[in-house]
Enzyme design. Structure first.
Site, PDB file in Angstrom:
ATOM      1  N   HIS A  82     -17.902 -30.811   3.762  1.00 25.70           N
ATOM      2  CA  HIS A  82     -16.603 -30.351   3.268  1.00 25.70           C
ATOM      3  C   HIS A  82     -16.599 -30.403   1.753  1.00 25.70           C
ATOM      4  O   HIS A  82     -17.558 -30.875   1.133  1.00 25.70           O
ATOM      5  CB  HIS A  82     -15.465 -31.211   3.838  1.00 25.70           C
ATOM      6  CG  HIS A  82     -15.682 -32.683   3.713  1.00 25.70           C
ATOM      7  ND1 HIS A  82     -15.737 -33.313   2.496  1.00 25.70           N
ATOM      8  CD2 HIS A  82     -15.895 -33.647   4.648  1.00 25.70           C
ATOM      9  CE1 HIS A  82     -15.953 -34.599   2.695  1.00 25.70           C
ATOM     10  NE2 HIS A  82     -16.067 -34.833   3.984  1.00 25.70           N
TER      11      HIS A  82
HETATM   12  P1  TYD Z   1     -14.552 -37.897   6.724  1.00 26.61           P
HETATM   13  O1  TYD Z   1     -14.199 -37.868   5.274  1.00 26.61           O
HETATM   14  O2  TYD Z   1     -14.315 -36.641   7.513  1.00 26.61           O
HETATM   15  O3  TYD Z   1     -16.074 -38.364   6.901  1.00 26.61           O
HETATM   16  P2  TYD Z   1     -17.403 -37.588   6.458  1.00 26.61           P
HETATM   17  O4  TYD Z   1     -17.076 -36.877   5.213  1.00 26.61           O
HETATM   18  O5  TYD Z   1     -18.431 -38.649   6.254  1.00 26.61           O
HETATM   19  O6  TYD Z   1     -17.811 -36.698   7.582  1.00 26.61           O
HETATM   20  O7  TYD Z   1     -13.791 -39.115   7.381  1.00 26.61           O
HETATM   21  C1  TYD Z   1     -14.022 -39.516   8.720  1.00 26.61           C
HETATM   22  C2  TYD Z   1     -12.738 -40.115   9.287  1.00 26.61           C
HETATM   23  O8  TYD Z   1     -12.339 -41.253   8.530  1.00 26.61           O
HETATM   24  C3  TYD Z   1     -11.560 -39.161   9.254  1.00 26.61           C
HETATM   25  O9  TYD Z   1     -10.852 -39.304  10.461  1.00 26.61           O
HETATM   26  C4  TYD Z   1     -10.684 -39.642   8.120  1.00 26.61           C
HETATM   27  C5  TYD Z   1     -11.015 -41.115   8.032  1.00 26.61           C
HETATM   28  N1  TYD Z   1     -10.967 -41.611   6.644  1.00 26.61           N
HETATM   29  C6  TYD Z   1      -9.877 -42.348   6.224  1.00 26.61           C
HETATM   30  O10 TYD Z   1      -8.923 -42.599   6.982  1.00 26.61           O
HETATM   31  N2  TYD Z   1      -9.866 -42.821   4.947  1.00 26.61           N
HETATM   32  C7  TYD Z   1     -10.878 -42.572   4.072  1.00 26.61           C
HETATM   33  O11 TYD Z   1     -10.825 -43.022   2.908  1.00 26.61           O
HETATM   34  C8  TYD Z   1     -12.005 -41.784   4.512  1.00 26.61           C
HETATM   35  C9  TYD Z   1     -13.144 -41.456   3.594  1.00 26.61           C
HETATM   36  C10 TYD Z   1     -11.996 -41.341   5.807  1.00 26.61           C
END
Ligand code: TYD
Length: 136
Positions: free
Chosen positions: A50
């Site tokens: 993303h």
């Molecule tokens: P995401 O940013 O989509 O992970 P990646 O980029 O590694 O694939 O985050 C995964 C899950 O964690 C999503 O449900 C949102 C949650 N999350 C939070 O609640 N707070 C945060 O600071 C982060 C980074 C993620």
């Protein structure tokens, strides 16, 4: 590549073990609002496909290694992180993906913003269109 770059962090080498440091506005160009880490990644998994509209970040391989793919809508670059004194600075507005995690790798992410779901761009075509409109 739109300013994504490796920042060499201070390293105090010591026979008792090495020590590295990150201070906001000193080693990195933003105030740290949040930190999170990614660990226990099963082999072959990909994280973080993303872009962020506002969030800037610094990614450090505290342990092990992984690759961070950065795409600005035209060019793509892969940064291989495998040193705990190297931070990858990722400005806002870049597509990024993390992959090829080694066993027991630990990715630390320092972020310039609090968590905000609305700051995410999850669809690469949306990101690419946004970038091409910005270039017009
Ligand atoms: P995401 O940013 O989509 O992970 P990646 O980029 O590694 O694939 O985050 C995964 C899950 O964690 C999503 O449900 C949102 C949650 N999350 C939070 O609640 N707070 C945060 O600071 C982060 C980074 C993620």
């Amino acid at each position: 590549m739109n300013q994504a770059r490796i920042i060499e962090l201070p390293k105090f080498e010591d026979p008792r073990g090495n020590l590295s440091i990150i201070e906001e506005f000193k080693n990195i160009p933003f105030k740290i609002e949040r930190c999170y880490w990614i660990y226990d990644v099963p082999g072959g998994e990909v994280r973080g496909g993303h872009a962020f509209k506002v969030q800037q970040e610094l990614i450090v391989a505290l342990s092990g290694s992984f690759d961070v793919l950065i795409n600005d809508g035209i060019n793509e670059h892969i940064f291989s992180l495998n040193r705990s004194y190297h931070g990858l600075y990722v400005p806002a507005g870049l597509w990024r993906q993390m992959k090829n995690f080694s066993t027991n790798s630990l990715a630390l992410v320092l972020s310039s913003t609090k968590f905000d779901k609305n700051d995410y761009i999850y669809n690469y075509n949306d990101f690419s269109n946004l970038k091409s409109n910005e270039r017009k």
